[in-house]
Motif scaffolding. Structure first.
Motif, short mmCIF file in Angstrom:
data_model
loop_
_atom_site.label_atom_id
_atom_site.label_comp_id
_atom_site.label_asym_id
_atom_site.label_seq_id
_atom_site.Cartn_x
_atom_site.Cartn_y
_atom_site.Cartn_z
N ARG A 92 0.83 -1.21 0.00
CA ARG A 92 0.00 0.00 0.00
C ARG A 92 0.86 1.25 0.00
O ARG A 92 0.59 2.21 -0.73
N ASN A 93 1.89 1.28 0.86
CA ASN A 93 2.72 2.47 0.95
C ASN A 93 3.57 2.67 -0.30
O ASN A 93 3.76 3.80 -0.76
N LEU A 94 4.09 1.57 -0.89
CA LEU A 94 4.84 1.70 -2.13
C LEU A 94 3.92 2.11 -3.28
O LEU A 94 4.29 2.96 -4.11
N GLY A 95 2.73 1.51 -3.31
CA GLY A 95 1.77 1.87 -4.35
C GLY A 95 1.35 3.33 -4.23
O GLY A 95 1.19 4.03 -5.25
N VAL B 64 2.01 9.21 -6.09
CA VAL B 64 2.56 10.56 -5.91
C VAL B 64 3.56 10.86 -7.03
O VAL B 64 3.53 11.95 -7.64
N ALA B 65 4.44 9.90 -7.32
CA ALA B 65 5.40 10.09 -8.41
C ALA B 65 4.68 10.29 -9.73
O ALA B 65 5.09 11.12 -10.56
N LEU B 66 3.61 9.57 -9.93
CA LEU B 66 2.82 9.71 -11.16
C LEU B 66 2.21 11.10 -11.25
O LEU B 66 2.23 11.74 -12.32
N ALA B 67 1.66 11.59 -10.14
CA ALA B 67 1.08 12.93 -10.13
C ALA B 67 2.12 14.00 -10.41
O ALA B 67 1.81 15.07 -10.96
N ARG B 68 3.37 13.73 -10.03
CA ARG B 68 4.47 14.67 -10.31
C ARG B 68 5.07 14.45 -11.70
O ARG B 68 6.06 15.09 -12.06
N ASN C 248 7.26 3.92 -11.97
CA ASN C 248 7.37 2.56 -12.49
C ASN C 248 8.18 1.67 -11.56
O ASN C 248 7.83 0.52 -11.31
N LYS C 249 9.29 2.22 -11.01
CA LYS C 249 10.11 1.43 -10.09
C LYS C 249 9.34 1.09 -8.81
O LYS C 249 9.39 -0.04 -8.32
N LEU C 250 8.62 2.07 -8.32
CA LEU C 250 7.88 1.86 -7.07
C LEU C 250 6.78 0.83 -7.23
O LEU C 250 6.59 -0.05 -6.37
N ILE C 251 6.02 0.91 -8.30
CA ILE C 251 4.92 -0.05 -8.47
C ILE C 251 5.46 -1.44 -8.77
O ILE C 251 4.88 -2.45 -8.35
N ILE D 175 0.01 4.05 -14.60
CA ILE D 175 1.37 4.46 -14.98
C ILE D 175 1.63 4.12 -16.44
O ILE D 175 2.21 4.93 -17.19
N ARG D 176 1.20 2.95 -16.87
CA ARG D 176 1.36 2.56 -18.28
C ARG D 176 0.63 3.54 -19.19
O ARG D 176 1.15 3.96 -20.24
N ALA D 177 -0.61 3.91 -18.78
CA ALA D 177 -1.38 4.84 -19.61
C ALA D 177 -0.67 6.18 -19.70
O ALA D 177 -0.61 6.80 -20.77
N ALA D 178 -0.13 6.64 -18.58
CA ALA D 178 0.55 7.93 -18.58
C ALA D 178 1.82 7.90 -19.44
O ALA D 178 2.24 8.94 -19.98
N ARG D 179 2.42 6.73 -19.57
CA ARG D 179 3.65 6.60 -20.38
C ARG D 179 3.33 6.29 -21.84
O ARG D 179 4.24 6.06 -22.64
N GLY D 180 2.03 6.21 -22.17
CA GLY D 180 1.64 6.01 -23.56
C GLY D 180 1.37 4.57 -23.93
O GLY D 180 0.99 4.26 -25.07
N ASP D 181 1.50 3.66 -22.99
CA ASP D 181 1.23 2.24 -23.26
C ASP D 181 -0.23 1.97 -22.97
O ASP D 181 -0.60 1.36 -21.96
N GLN D 182 -1.11 2.41 -23.88
CA GLN D 182 -2.54 2.31 -23.62
C GLN D 182 -3.04 0.87 -23.68
O GLN D 182 -3.91 0.47 -22.91
N SER D 183 -2.50 0.09 -24.58
CA SER D 183 -2.91 -1.32 -24.66
C SER D 183 -2.52 -2.07 -23.38
O SER D 183 -3.31 -2.85 -22.82
N GLY D 184 -1.30 -1.82 -22.92
CA GLY D 184 -0.87 -2.44 -21.67
C GLY D 184 -1.72 -1.98 -20.50
O GLY D 184 -2.02 -2.77 -19.60
N ALA D 185 -2.10 -0.71 -20.53
CA ALA D 185 -2.95 -0.19 -19.46
C ALA D 185 -4.30 -0.89 -19.46
O ALA D 185 -4.81 -1.30 -18.40
#
Length: 898
Positions: free
Chosen positions: A759-762, A767-771, A778-781, A807-817
């Motif tokens: 939970r805490n890592l997720g 937070v990293a995603l929001a920033r 990606n490392k944290l999840i 995170i995948r969606a934010a990085r452009g990997d929509q299919s993976g998301a």
């Protein structure tokens, strides 16, 4: 007092007896309790007196018989609730309970037992007050501190029940009873009436003389002399007139009272004590000796005791009757035993003062010897009489036992008083067994009242005593206690380790099994609080081995149960479950409900949750919390209720979750273990999960949770609370605060750290995603997912999978998301996790819309709206329901929301 059908006469009431007559003239239940002794602090003294008579308990009855009477009467009054109430009335009366009644009291620490007794007595008296009831406490100035606290609790009943509380006490500010007056006057001014008995003026003094004795020819100068000396004290007036009768200066003639000629020369003493002394001196020699002997026993005295210690038993009955006729004493009761009471405390004190010091000591010793034979449970009185006899050696064991009983009742001032006196004597007496009991009981009392510095000094003194008397077991026990205080309460781990290491060295040298067993328990606790689980399991295995070697089941049950707990902390859920089954088998064989509740409330729910079986987890958590609540185990009740709250929250049953978290907090307050921050943070997070618009309600909870976690003792269980605080700040857009809390939850060495690591890592990944720090996110999840999958924490999969997809969606990997969101939706559907299901559908619709797949996006939004409606139907609170629907609706329509 609240309204009652009958009220005292408004013409004024001069005595408790006339109050009783006035109040019982109607349909009013009268209960009366007296503070039994003015020089012995006995926990619950007036309540013991009150309920002994109310339940008609006899001295010759066994405890089982007494409890049967109590249970029957409580059942008659409260029905099925007798199982909850009667055991604590029995505990207050000092009965040895058995069966289910014993189970409800045996696991409670003194503060929790006291709270349960207070609650039970208040509920019982409140139920009795379905019809008008008067509860009277006489001689409240002699009451013990616990009774005064309980009476304060009863005051609130007058707001809702036809209850009148009458308290008779001396109006002296230095007396403990004065606080009753101050509390009642401050908090219940609208119901409280203080009746101050002022000195009588001359007119009313004359009227009193006339009312007491109509003397047709009482010389005016004699009347004036009496009134002058009395100075308005009605008891003085009454005693002077009694003395005139004793001296035959006033006689009955032809149906009238007449003064004799000799009355002209009467001398009236200057003080009330002088009048009483004169009356005692006019008694025949036998009656005077009996009065003096009775005075040594106390203001209240049993005929059985008086009979055994009186020098001349012949004519004893006649002497007692004479004392009653002279109105020096009165009969208090005939059942369960024949008891007498000096009419006034001053009468007893004056008679006592008239006994020569050497004779007093002799009589005190006789009384103590007699009580040892006929009433050995009256340890307070026996101790007092031996002390007055200056036989400290004989007083010592009774002082220690009185202190232990007071400590058990959480009557801390009395416990400290008795035990400190015992330890003074023990500096001169050589009794190592009693010394250890006294040191341990006093140290425990000091820690229960959080007097940490005095406790530290006390245990160091215990070590010195042990060294001086070559008592290694005492040193082991003292070092254990110091290790616990430094390691668990003060966070000074290095200092705590020094004491625990010394305890272990000494314990092994002298083969102190009990000391080593206690050491293993403390080391386990200290290690677990630091997340040093390997050390914790090592010492728990030592506890199991010790129990098996010594053929003691309790250490085995403890070791197995806490090993199962520790395996759960380590996320070794299968091992925990197997060890838990062993623990249940041993605990059930010895009837230890405490360990049974631990397995069901904590070990089993996590085991079934890691399998994804939330319903079975719910069933066991409910069972564990129910057992814990029945036996008063606040910690395990809190643990089970907290898990029930989390399940309800995952299922979108938000109102149920809030109820469970509130109940968790109530249970946590029953325990001395620091889990209070968990429900407080969870309540705040749940409100914000319903809607950000509930921030005004959530913010005070978040602030309270953070303040709690500043305490190192609280922080040991803080990883879950920090996670909730992190998600709360994330919902409020406070990224720095969110990240700080997730980091604390992930890194602070507490016993829940691993269970909440995903939970805490997720949360940190969010937070990293929001920033827009996608690499860190990606490392944290990845780390969170790897840990959860390594330990098969299936209940965390939906949340972590959704975050991974975001995170995948934010990085452009929509299919993976989309693949991740679909997987999360299936997992959530399987486990009945409505909230994760809704989140997965909203996230899927958002990505589909970004891909330009409008039809598919609309279909997924429709599915999401159906889930919103399903969750909304679970609400009963319309305001909260509207807030949830509005918040969820915004998320459905905001494709740019992160």
């Amino acid at each position: 007092a609240s309204e009652a059908k009958q009220s005292p006469s408004n013409t004024g009431i001069a005595s408790a007896q006339s109050m009783r007559l006035a109040m019982t003239s109607g349909d009013v239940l009268w209960l009366e309790g007296r503070s039994l002794s003015y020089d012995t602090a006995i926990p619950y003294a007036p309540f013991k007196d009150l309920f002994t008579r109310f339940f008609d308990l006899r001295a010759e009855e066994f405890d089982d018989e007494k409890y049967a009477k109590i249970y029957a009467r409580v059942q008659e009054t409260m029905g099925a609730r007798a199982d909850e109430i009667a055991p604590f009335i029995g505990a207050m009366l000092g009965l040895e309970l058995k069966g289910d009644a014993a189970e409800r009291t045996r696991y409670l620490e003194p503060p929790q037992l006291r709270g349960a007794v207070f609650g039970a007595l208040a509920q019982f008296i409140g139920t009795l007050a379905q019809k008008p009831i008067v509860v009277m406490f006489e001689d409240l100035h002699w009451a013990d501190s616990t009774s005064l606290d309980l009476i304060d609790q009863l005051l609130k009943l007058t707001e809702s029940a036809p209850l009148m509380i009458l308290a008779l006490f001396r109006p002296q500010r230095q007396e403990p009873s004065w606080r009753f007056h101050e509390n009642a006057q401050r908090d219940y001014a609208h119901r409280y009436t203080a009746i101050q008995l002022e000195p009588l003026d001359e007119k009313h003094s004359r009227q009193l003389v006339a009312n007491l004795l109509e003397i047709e020819d009482l010389p005016e100068k004699v009347r004036a002399l009496i009134l002058k000396k009395a100075e308005g004290n009605p008891f003085f007036v009454e005693e002077v007139i009694r003395s005139l009768l004793d001296a035959k200066l006033v006689v009955r003639s032809n149906g009238h009272w007449r003064a004799t000629r000799e009355i002209e020369n009467v001398a009236v003493p200057d003080t009330l004590q002088g009048v009483i002394t004169a009356r005692l001196d006019r008694l025949d020699e036998q009656s005077k000796k009996i009065a003096q002997t009775a005075a040594v026993i106390g203001r209240e005295f049993a005929f059985q005791v008086l009979e055994q210690i009186a020098e001349a038993r012949q004519g004893l009955n006649d002497s007692v009757v004479n004392l009653q006729r002279r109105e020096l004493v009165r009969e208090k009761s005939r059942v369960p035993e024949l008891l007498y009471l000096f009419k006034h405390a001053l009468t007893q004190e004056t008679a006592y003062a008239s006994v020569l010091l050497s004779k007093r000591r002799e009589l005190h010793k006789k009384v103590a010897d007699c009580l040892e034979r006929v009433a050995p449970d009256r340890v307070n009185d026996i101790a007092r009489h031996y002390l007055e006899a200056q036989d400290e050696t004989r007083a010592l064991p009774y002082l220690v036992e009185a202190g232990e009983k007071a400590a058990h009742a959480y009557s801390n001032p009395e416990a400290i008083q008795y035990l400190s006196r015992a330890l003074e004597i023990l500096q001169k007496a050589d009794d190592k067994a009693l010394a250890r009991r006294a040191y341990e009981a006093l140290g425990g009392t000091l820690m229960l009242t959080m007097q940490v510095e005095p406790a530290l000094k006390h245990y160091h003194a215990m070590i010195e005593y042990g060294k001086a008397h070559n008592e290694m077991g005492m040193q082991v026990a003292a070092h254990n206690k110091l290790g616990r205080i430094f390691g668990m309460f003060m966070g000074q781990l290095e200092e705590g380790e020094k004491h625990l290491a010394e305890a272990e060295r000494l314990g092994r040298d002298c083969n102190d099994g009990a000391g080593l067993s206690e050491l293993y328990t403390i080391r386990c606790g200290v290690s677990t609080m630091q997340a040093d689980f390997s050390n914790a399991t090592h010492y728990l295995s030592e506890s199991v081995n010790f129990g098996r070697q010594t053929n003691l089941s309790e250490p085995v049950a403890f070791g197995l149960t806490h090993t199962a707990n520790t395996f759960t902390y380590m996320c070794r859920f299968d091992d925990a479950y197997e060890k838990g089954k062993e623990a249940l088998q041993v605990s059930e064989s010895i009837g230890n409900q405490l360990h049974i509740s631990e397995i069901y409330a904590f070990v089993n729910p996590y085991y079934y949750a890691h399998l994804g079986d939330l319903e079975r987890a719910r069933i066991d958590a409910e069972k564990g919390s129910e057992i814990a609540l029945r036996i008063g185990d606040g910690l395990d009740a809190a643990v089970g209720l907290y898990f029930l709250g989390m399940i309800a929250r995952w299922r979108g049953e938000y109102e149920n979750a809030i109820e469970f978290f509130n109940r968790t907090l109530q249970a946590a307050q029953m325990s001395s273990f620091p889990v209070h921050a968990l429900p407080v943070a969870a309540l705040g997070a749940t409100l914000l999960e319903v809607s950000e618009n509930l921030a005004a309600k959530a913010n005070p909870l978040l602030q309270q949770g953070m303040e709690m976690l500043n305490n190192p003792f609280m922080a040991a269980s803080g990883s879950s609370a920090w996670a909730d605080l992190g998600f709360s700040f994330l919902a409020l857009g406070k990224l720095d605060e969110a990240f700080a809390n997730f980091q604390k939850g992930a890194n602070y060495p507490g016993f829940m750290i691993l269970l909440n690591k995903p939970r805490n890592l997720g949360g940190s990944a969010l937070v990293a995603l929001a920033r827009k720090n996608f690499e860190d996110a990606n490392k944290l999840i990845a780390e969170a997912r790897a840990f959860a999958e390594e330990h098969a924490m299936k209940f965390e999969y939906p949340f972590l999978t959704i975050v991974d997809g975001m995170i995948r969606a934010a990085r452009g990997d929509q299919s993976g998301a989309l693949e991740k969101f679909t997987h999360a939706e299936n997992l959530a559907q399987e486990m009945g996790m409505r909230v994760a299901l809704l989140q997965a559908r909203i996230a899927t619709a958002r990505v589909l819309a970004q891909m330009g797949k409008k039809t598919q996006a609309d279909a997924k939004r429709k599915d999401a709206r159906a889930m919103v409606d399903e969750i909304a139907r679970l609400f009963k609170d319309e305001e909260m329901k509207r807030a949830f629907v509005e918040s969820a609706g915004k998320r459905l329509t905001d494709d740019n929301r992160r």
